[in-house]
Design a protein around this motif. Structure first.
Motif, PDB file in Angstrom:
ATOM      1  N   UNK A 128       0.865  -1.172   0.000  1.00 52.47           N
ATOM      2  CA  UNK A 128       0.000   0.000   0.000  1.00 52.47           C
ATOM      3  C   UNK A 128       0.905   1.225   0.000  1.00 52.47           C
ATOM      4  N   UNK A 129       0.655   2.127  -0.927  1.00 51.79           N
ATOM      5  CA  UNK A 129       1.492   3.311  -1.030  1.00 51.79           C
ATOM      6  C   UNK A 129       1.029   4.368  -0.044  1.00 51.79           C
ATOM      7  N   UNK A 130       1.980   4.953   0.623  1.00 51.17           N
ATOM      8  CA  UNK A 130       1.670   5.981   1.614  1.00 51.17           C
ATOM      9  C   UNK A 130       2.607   7.166   1.413  1.00 51.17           C
ATOM     10  N   UNK A 131       2.305   8.247   2.075  1.00 54.49           N
ATOM     11  CA  UNK A 131       3.162   9.419   2.027  1.00 54.49           C
ATOM     12  C   UNK A 131       4.288   9.266   3.021  1.00 54.49           C
ATOM     13  N   UNK A 132       5.373   9.910   2.733  1.00 58.09           N
ATOM     14  CA  UNK A 132       6.439   9.936   3.722  1.00 58.09           C
ATOM     15  C   UNK A 132       7.754   9.414   3.202  1.00 58.09           C
ATOM     16  N   UNK A 133       8.714   9.414   4.090  1.00 60.37           N
ATOM     17  CA  UNK A 133      10.061   8.974   3.784  1.00 60.37           C
ATOM     18  C   UNK A 133      10.040   7.501   3.368  1.00 60.37           C
ATOM     19  N   UNK A 134       9.325   6.682   4.146  1.00 54.88           N
ATOM     20  CA  UNK A 134       9.079   5.300   3.779  1.00 54.88           C
ATOM     21  C   UNK A 134       7.721   5.282   3.110  1.00 54.88           C
ATOM     22  N   UNK A 135       7.701   5.054   1.795  1.00 53.05           N
ATOM     23  CA  UNK A 135       6.457   5.281   1.062  1.00 53.05           C
ATOM     24  C   UNK A 135       5.666   4.019   0.744  1.00 53.05           C
ATOM     25  N   UNK A 136       6.074   2.889   1.312  1.00 50.37           N
ATOM     26  CA  UNK A 136       5.317   1.654   1.109  1.00 50.37           C
ATOM     27  C   UNK A 136       4.943   1.049   2.460  1.00 50.37           C
ATOM     28  N   UNK A 137       3.671   0.794   2.608  1.00 55.47           N
ATOM     29  CA  UNK A 137       3.145   0.153   3.803  1.00 55.47           C
ATOM     30  C   UNK A 137       2.876  -1.297   3.415  1.00 55.47           C
ATOM     31  N   UNK A 138       3.309  -2.247   4.229  1.00 55.20           N
ATOM     32  CA  UNK A 138       3.098  -3.631   3.823  1.00 55.20           C
ATOM     33  C   UNK A 138       3.150  -4.557   5.012  1.00 55.20           C
ATOM     34  N   UNK A 139       2.873  -5.817   4.730  1.00 56.19           N
ATOM     35  CA  UNK A 139       2.939  -6.831   5.761  1.00 56.19           C
ATOM     36  C   UNK A 139       3.839  -7.929   5.235  1.00 56.19           C
ATOM     37  N   UNK A 140       4.837  -8.291   6.004  1.00 53.92           N
ATOM     38  CA  UNK A 140       5.781  -9.294   5.541  1.00 53.92           C
ATOM     39  C   UNK A 140       5.661 -10.538   6.405  1.00 53.92           C
ATOM     40  N   UNK A 141       5.571 -11.693   5.733  1.00 55.09           N
ATOM     41  CA  UNK A 141       5.458 -12.965   6.467  1.00 55.09           C
ATOM     42  C   UNK A 141       6.595 -13.105   7.465  1.00 55.09           C
ATOM     43  N   UNK A 142       6.256 -13.451   8.690  1.00 61.19           N
ATOM     44  CA  UNK A 142       7.274 -13.666   9.707  1.00 61.19           C
ATOM     45  C   UNK A 142       7.751 -12.397  10.380  1.00 61.19           C
ATOM     46  N   UNK A 143       7.360 -11.273   9.859  1.00 56.40           N
ATOM     47  CA  UNK A 143       7.809 -10.011  10.438  1.00 56.40           C
ATOM     48  C   UNK A 143       6.632  -9.136  10.862  1.00 56.40           C
ATOM     49  N   UNK A 144       5.645  -9.069  10.010  1.00 57.40           N
ATOM     50  CA  UNK A 144       4.469  -8.270  10.343  1.00 57.40           C
ATOM     51  C   UNK A 144       4.417  -6.989   9.549  1.00 57.40           C
ATOM     52  N   UNK A 145       3.602  -6.072  10.036  1.00 59.31           N
ATOM     53  CA  UNK A 145       3.414  -4.817   9.321  1.00 59.31           C
ATOM     54  C   UNK A 145       4.673  -3.968   9.426  1.00 59.31           C
ATOM     55  N   UNK A 146       5.085  -3.418   8.318  1.00 57.11           N
ATOM     56  CA  UNK A 146       6.221  -2.498   8.344  1.00 57.11           C
ATOM     57  C   UNK A 146       6.191  -1.574   7.145  1.00 57.11           C
ATOM     58  N   UNK A 147       7.093  -0.634   7.155  1.00 61.05           N
ATOM     59  CA  UNK A 147       7.172   0.300   6.041  1.00 61.05           C
ATOM     60  C   UNK A 147       8.500   0.144   5.320  1.00 61.05           C
ATOM     61  N   UNK A 148       8.436   0.293   4.012  1.00 60.07           N
ATOM     62  CA  UNK A 148       9.629   0.168   3.185  1.00 60.07           C
ATOM     63  C   UNK A 148       9.824   1.426   2.365  1.00 60.07           C
ATOM     64  N   UNK A 149      11.041   1.598   1.879  1.00 60.08           N
ATOM     65  CA  UNK A 149      11.290   2.670   0.935  1.00 60.08           C
ATOM     66  C   UNK A 149      11.205   2.093  -0.470  1.00 60.08           C
TER      67      UNK A 149
END
Ligand SMILES: [Zn+2]
Length: 113
Positions: A85-106
């Motif tokens: 999911x695209x979001x605003x900000x320095x980290x512009x991707x919101x996502x959920x990664x197996x084994x890790x959970x929700x996080x933000x990526x660049x």
């Protein structure tokens, strides 16, 4: 200068132009002065590391090991990330990664699949 629209956020009529943007002095909201440009597409274009345009729901892979803030976990290079999911900000991707959970990526550290 009465052609400027009121602030969409607080309805202030004291908006002014700043280049391509309109700025509200009362709530500091900024938005595009060109309604056609912003109506046709979603806010800003977010691109991956090789220049592909990313969209909500895309699947990407991570192109380098990324430490997860506040933990000892690492998202390994090659990790597949579904349904971003695209979001605003320095980290512009919101996502959920197996084994890790929700996080933000660049976006610069991913590549569209
Ligand atoms: Zn405002």
């Amino acid at each position: 200068m009465s052609a400027l629209p009121p602030c969409p956020q607080c309805n202030s009529e004291y908006t002014y132009e700043d280049g391509q943007m309109l700025v509200c002095p009362e709530c500091a909201h900024e938005w595009s002065a060109n309604p056609e440009a912003s109506a046709g597409k979603d806010e800003k274009v977010i691109k991956d590391s090789v220049g592909n345009t990313l969209q909500d729901g895309d699947t990407v892979t991570v192109i380098k090991d990324l430490k997860v803030k506040g933990s000892s976990l690492v998202v390994k290079v090659g990790t597949k990330v579904k349904n971003i999911r695209l979001v605003d900000g320095d980290h512009d991707i919101d996502c959920k990664i197996d084994g890790i959970g929700a996080m933000k990526l660049k976006s610069e550290f991913v590549r569209k699949v």
